[in-house]
Design a protein around this motif. Structure first.
Motif: not given
Length: 299
Positions: A146-147, A220-223, A227-229
């Motif tokens: 997840g990093r 951070r929003s791209i990350a 992660r969510t998808a």
């Protein structure tokens, strides 16, 4: 018995003109193949034409067409099979980028104009990634843990100011010169080809994006989006469509392109990982020494 087909890579791509453009100057490429020794490899690339006219689309189209030709002539599969593949690949890739730059310069001179494009290339094979990059498209890497990390450096005026401590990241996002490129193919002086390589594990997700996408979001929003998808186990094409939709919801005013690539096989044991990591460390040390000698000789 049904035949079993090995799947080495998953991928997806999506693009859109954006809300306020009528021409899409972004071009992308996805390619899966085998090296001379039969090891699977994948290539992904993104080019963003410069100029807001057909000239930008022509430039990005030519860059991607030349890249396809480079991959098709068996040079890359052969390079990836040699003992010093990274060193040779770096030299070949840099020479190829500069050749495309010169071709665009000459076409522009012949037509009385200028043709320019960015170009970002990602190659994956045998647990090693290779990047060659000019411009402001980006590559992000989301590890299986997840990093999320950005692997490219924007070659823009505002990014250079941020790196020098002369401008904040927040100010750079809205600065009038935020789209001014310091390096591109076809425009300006000889471009500085950004080269990077590293180690990856199966399940690592790579995102290539044009500025029409990543300019809409904080890092951070791209990350969080990735992660969510990725956590939902979505098909990569569905993920690309979702990322595109999210950018359009943010009123993206430029062409938007995203490419996702994920290696799903090729796990190494501890001994093989150590060998790869030592090889990469030695390669980086050798490359740093070459750069130092080059700077000393030119100075």
């Amino acid at each position: 018995m049904k035949p079993t087909i090995a799947v080495h890579f998953q991928y997806g791509s999506a693009t859109h003109t954006g809300w306020f453009r009528t021409i899409n100057e972004d071009r992308s490429l996805l390619r899966v193949g085998q090296t001379v020794k039969g090891v699977p490899y994948a290539a992904a690339a993104l080019a963003d034409g410069i100029g807001g006219s057909e000239d930008g689309a022509q430039a990005s189209e030519l860059a991607i067409r030349r890249l396809k030709e480079w991959l098709d002539d068996a040079k890359v599969p052969a390079l990836l099979s040699t003992g010093d593949s990274l060193t040779r690949l770096e030299r070949e890739a840099e020479a190829w980028f500069l050749a495309v730059h010169q071709e665009l310069v000459e076409i522009g001179r012949g037509s009385g104009g200028r043709l320019g494009t960015t170009l970002t290339l990602l190659l994956l094979t045998d647990a090693v990634y290779f990047i060659a990059h000019v411009g402001d498209c980006r590559i992000y890497r989301l590890s299986p843990t997840g990093r999320c990390k950005r692997l490219t450096r924007d070659q823009t005026w505002v990014s250079a100011q941020v790196r020098r401590g002369r401008m904040s990241v927040r100010r750079a996002r809205s600065h009038p010169k935020r789209n001014v490129l310091l390096h591109s193919l076809g425009m300006g002086e000889r471009p500085d080809v950004y080269i990077r390589s590293g180690y990856y594990t199966p399940g690592t997700l790579f995102l290539l994006s044009s500025d029409g996408f990543h300019d809409r979001f904080l890092p951070r929003s791209i990350a969080a989006l990735l992660r969510t998808a990725n956590g939902k186990g979505s098909d990569l094409q569905e993920m690309c469509d979702l990322l595109l939709t999210k950018a359009l919801q943010r009123k993206a005013d430029d062409n938007i392109s995203v490419v996702l690539l994920k290696p799903v096989t090729g796990r190494k044991n501890a001994k093989e990982r150590l060998r790869l990591q030592c090889g990469l460390w030695l390669h980086r040390l050798y490359r740093s020494g070459r750069k130092l000698l080059s700077s000393l000789s030119s100075g």
